[in-house]
Design a protein around this motif. Structure first.
Motif, PDB file in Angstrom:
ATOM      1  N   VAL A  95       3.358  -5.816  -0.614  1.00  0.00           N
ATOM      2  CA  VAL A  95       2.945  -4.056  -1.097  1.00  0.00           C
ATOM      3  C   VAL A  95       3.850  -3.253  -0.120  1.00  0.00           C
ATOM      4  N   SER A  96       4.585  -4.338   1.156  1.00  0.00           N
ATOM      5  CA  SER A  96       5.696  -3.417   1.930  1.00  0.00           C
ATOM      6  C   SER A  96       6.856  -3.449   0.896  1.00  0.00           C
ATOM      7  N   PHE A  97       7.602  -4.361   0.310  1.00  0.00           N
ATOM      8  CA  PHE A  97       8.046  -4.104  -0.304  1.00  0.00           C
ATOM      9  C   PHE A  97       8.310  -3.184  -1.813  1.00  0.00           C
ATOM     10  N   LEU A  98       7.007  -3.097  -2.012  1.00  0.00           N
ATOM     11  CA  LEU A  98       6.976  -1.502  -3.447  1.00  0.00           C
ATOM     12  C   LEU A  98       6.223  -0.470  -2.331  1.00  0.00           C
ATOM     13  N   THR A  99       6.073  -0.699  -1.156  1.00  0.00           N
ATOM     14  CA  THR A  99       6.212   0.729  -0.290  1.00  0.00           C
ATOM     15  C   THR A  99       7.610   0.909  -0.282  1.00  0.00           C
ATOM     16  N   LEU A 100       8.899   0.580   0.220  1.00  0.00           N
ATOM     17  CA  LEU A 100       9.786   0.363   0.565  1.00  0.00           C
ATOM     18  C   LEU A 100      10.577   1.404  -0.606  1.00  0.00           C
ATOM     19  N   LEU A 101      10.736   0.614  -1.593  1.00  0.00           N
ATOM     20  CA  LEU A 101      10.567   1.586  -3.431  1.00  0.00           C
ATOM     21  C   LEU A 101      10.162   2.608  -3.115  1.00  0.00           C
ATOM     22  N   ALA A 102       8.772   3.433  -2.766  1.00  0.00           N
ATOM     23  CA  ALA A 102       8.541   4.066  -3.499  1.00  0.00           C
ATOM     24  C   ALA A 102       8.795   5.446  -2.130  1.00  0.00           C
ATOM     25  N   LEU A 103       9.150   4.868  -0.898  1.00  0.00           N
ATOM     26  CA  LEU A 103      10.048   5.816   0.276  1.00  0.00           C
ATOM     27  C   LEU A 103      11.294   5.656  -1.093  1.00  0.00           C
ATOM     28  N   TYR A 104      12.194   5.081  -1.158  1.00  0.00           N
ATOM     29  CA  TYR A 104      13.190   5.586  -1.486  1.00  0.00           C
ATOM     30  C   TYR A 104      13.237   6.712  -2.577  1.00  0.00           C
TER      31      TYR A 104
END
Length: 252
Positions: free
Chosen positions: A111-120
């Motif tokens: 979830v967190s890595f997908l969120t990091l991608l969303a932030l980018y």
């Protein structure tokens, strides 16, 4: 003493290598390169989480990789883990022979890595630099203030953390965070976000410590010399990224 110096030297070299890699990714600043960069850390992190949670089902990798591939094309990557959980839930109900713990590595760290991608995708590479300085400030401030003035134990999960150190880390993040914030937000907005994200990163580090204690291991892995595993280095970001995305979407 020599062993300590050698260990510190290795730790510093690894940190510099990671920082140089991040600078390169920032310089290139394309979706594909960032996706690959985060994806490598994601799959290693999922592997480490499986060891911590004692999950051996290889379908976790399949769910994670499929989610990550779709995330490259989907506008809200963090939502995709819900699809993975729906598929898992359907299989669990149909077959009734799956390990229920399989969903844990999908929640942490996928979830967190997908969120990091969303932030980018939503805010650009600059948001990573902001979060980097906030999390690093919280970590460094907590360490040095804790060593200099720490007397009050923060919690049982991490005996070395002190309340004074945590406060020092938050204050340092509050000072440096707004300096590296993205455009379009008032100073007070960046200050509030920096403080809340710093607090989230501290609890991210705490959660990783809890998992390692439960699994009775010192590090989540050994892929990063002097540091341990990917989760050992990204634990603060894994909680911070989720909180930062929620706050930015609420403010901007």
């Amino acid at each position: 003493m020599n062993e300590l110096l050698t260990s510190s030297s290795t730790r510093i070299k690894t940190a510099l290598a990671l920082f140089a890699l991040f600078i390169l990714v920032s310089y290139i600043d394309t979706m594909f390169v960032t996706w690959i960069f985060l994806g490598v850390f994601m799959i290693v992190g999922v592997h480490e989480a499986m060891n911590l949670f004692k999950v051996e089902d290889s379908r976790v990798y399949q769910y994670a990789l499929i989610s990550w591939i779709i995330a490259y094309f989907y506008p809200n990557p963090e939502i995709l883990v819900l699809v993975a959980l729906v598929i898992f839930g359907g299989n669990l109900a149909y077959k009734r022979d799956m390990d229920k713990k399989i969903f844990l590595p999908l929640l942490y760290p996928l979830v967190s890595f997908l969120t990091l991608l969303a932030l980018y995708t939503e805010y650009g590479i600059e948001v990573f630099w902001w979060m980097l300085f906030v999390v690093a400030s919280a970590d460094v401030g907590a360490y040095y203030v804790g060593r200099a003035f720490g007397k009050t134990k923060f919690c049982e999960t991490s005996p070395n953390k002190t309340l004074e150190g945590v406060a020092g880390g938050i204050v340092l993040a509050a000072i440096l965070g707004p300096i590296f914030a993205i455009d379009g937000i008032t100073y007070w907005g960046t200050l509030v976000i920096s403080i809340i994200v710093a607090i989230a990163s501290i609890f991210g580090d705490l959660f990783e410590s809890y998992l390692k204690r439960e699994a009775d291991v010192k590090d989540s892995g050994d892929i990063l010399p002097g540091h341990g595993g990917v989760l050992d280095r990204t634990d603060g970001f894994l909680f911070a990224s989720i909180i930062m995305l929620v706050l930015l979407r609420a403010i901007i």
